[in-house]
Structures are given as C-alpha cells and as structure tokens.
Design an enzyme around this catalytic site. Sequence first.
Site, short mmCIF file in Angstrom:
data_model
loop_
_atom_site.label_atom_id
_atom_site.label_comp_id
_atom_site.label_asym_id
_atom_site.label_seq_id
_atom_site.Cartn_x
_atom_site.Cartn_y
_atom_site.Cartn_z
N ALA A 187 12.08 20.39 15.69
CA ALA A 187 12.79 19.29 16.33
C ALA A 187 12.42 17.92 15.77
CB ALA A 187 12.54 19.32 17.83
N THR A 198 14.62 14.41 15.65
CA THR A 198 14.36 13.28 16.56
C THR A 198 14.37 11.97 15.79
OG1 THR A 198 11.95 13.59 16.34
CG2 THR A 198 13.03 14.64 18.23
N ARG A 234 10.76 19.47 24.30
CA ARG A 234 9.48 19.66 24.94
C ARG A 234 8.71 18.38 25.27
NH1 ARG A 234 7.76 24.97 24.70
NH2 ARG A 234 9.09 26.34 23.48
N GLN A 256 14.16 25.96 13.21
CA GLN A 256 14.26 26.28 14.64
C GLN A 256 15.41 25.51 15.28
OE1 GLN A 256 9.97 25.07 15.10
NE2 GLN A 256 9.97 26.72 16.59
N ASP A 262 21.10 22.21 15.66
CA ASP A 262 22.02 21.08 15.54
C ASP A 262 22.87 21.08 14.27
OD1 ASP A 262 20.22 20.05 13.50
OD2 ASP A 262 18.96 19.28 15.11
N HIS A 297 17.00 30.22 15.57
CA HIS A 297 17.35 30.16 16.99
C HIS A 297 18.84 29.96 17.23
CE1 HIS A 297 12.92 28.85 17.81
NE2 HIS A 297 13.04 30.14 17.58
N CYS A 329 32.14 34.72 23.49
CA CYS A 329 32.18 35.51 24.73
C CYS A 329 31.07 36.55 24.69
CB CYS A 329 33.53 36.19 24.88
SG CYS A 329 33.60 37.34 26.30
N SER A 364 5.92 21.78 16.23
CA SER A 364 4.61 21.88 16.87
C SER A 364 3.98 23.25 16.66
CB SER A 364 4.74 21.60 18.38
OG SER A 364 5.59 22.57 18.98
N ILE A 386 8.52 11.91 9.03
CA ILE A 386 8.97 12.83 7.98
C ILE A 386 9.85 12.11 6.97
CG2 ILE A 386 10.29 14.93 7.52
CD1 ILE A 386 9.57 15.73 10.47
#
Length: 239
Positions: free
Chosen positions: A21, A25, A33, A96, A99, A114, A122, A186, A228
Amino acid sequence: MLKEVVDYIRDSKYIVVLTGAGISTESGLPDFRSNGGLWDGKKPEEISHSSAVGSTAFKHFFTKRIVNINEHKPNNAHEILADWEAAGKVKAIVTQNIDSFHQDAGSKRVIEMHGHLRNLKCNICGTEYNNSKYLQDDSDECEVKGCKGIVRPEVVLFGEYLPEDAWFQANEEISKADLVMVLGTSLQVFPFNTLVESAYSNGAKIVLITKSETPFDYVATVRIHDSIGKVLKEISCGL
C-alpha cells in the site's frame, strides 16, 4: 547507500519488485491499516470476510474503495517501475495492491496477489460487471435471469485462499531473482511476506524501502526509510 542500489540494479540480471500500500499512498490513496486508514476503528476480518458478501457494510466498504481509486492516479514511483520494465531490468512486479496503478502506469508483468477492483463478478454464475455497478446501482444482485448470486469484487477476502496461479507465478519469479526490491509493504500479511524469506534463502539481494519497520528488516541487504518516489527518482538519475 543509494549508490549501492544503483550498482545492484546495473549488475542484476533478474529484478523482481514486491509492492504494498505504501507505494499508492504516495498518490494520496488511503491505505487500510494505518491510523485514518479504511480499517481504522473497524474489524476488517468481519467487513472484508467472505461471509460478509451481500451485506450492506461489505458493499459500502468496497464502493468507497472504488471511489478512492477513481479519484487518484499512479505516481512517479509506478511510472519509474514501468520504465525499468520497458528497459528490460524489472522482470515482474508482485503486488498486494488492488488499485491497478501499476498497469495504469504502463507495467505489463504484474502479478496481483490479492486481486483487483477493475471489475466485479457474480459469486454463483461468474458473470462479470464493470465496477460502476457498485457506484450506480443500489442492488448487488446478479442481473442474469434465474441466477440468485451476489455481485462482488474480484479481490481476495478474509477466509479465502490466494489465487493458485498468482501464487505459483510469484514463487517462480522469486526463484529466478538475483535482486528483489520491496516497496511500501509492512510485510505483515501471510503468505505474501514469505516471498521475501524465499528470496533471501535463494541468495538474492534485498532492497527494502518503507518508512515503517517490518518483521523482515534483518534480511535486507540495503534498508531505506524514506519516500519510495523520492528514492526511486534518485536511483534512476544514477543509472
């Protein structure tokens, strides 16, 4: 320290990147989290559990996430990774994130551990829907005549296994890597975090860039606590 990383990238023949993430961000996208994140003050194992599919809380949660993603876009870190892939350096990105910012930035070899929120499906007949159904339709019921299924995001929920194909591909890529760059995760989530252990055991160099500590800092060949996007830009200037 950055000169070391530049040298590693120049000398490496097979670079694999693991992202979480933290890379998104930096685009302004809220994470899950942290304080103020989407799970702050909530019980994620209930809201995002497979047993919650069809509930109002479940649909509201993922509708909000789709809105968040639509309001933001990839940042320079995503774009730099895409450039490195186009140049033949980065062989795969294992993420992970759900988006799709890596793909939006131009990366082709993205393994989504993920799932993603590009479309909905459906849970009974498998009919696919654009994710706008969650934004425009009060109902999450499948529209196929006779089907009583629920339309849900193509993401991995609590209580579900990772996609077998994605897990196999990720391990294949890690087994070939001589350099693994870990960005913005993390490393709290199992079994994604075991990919770092595998890379370390295989003798790959590990460059770990996150602002927070992780349980796997000890395996890092180079450990950087910084933005990053800032770090990758400085590395690119040195290549």
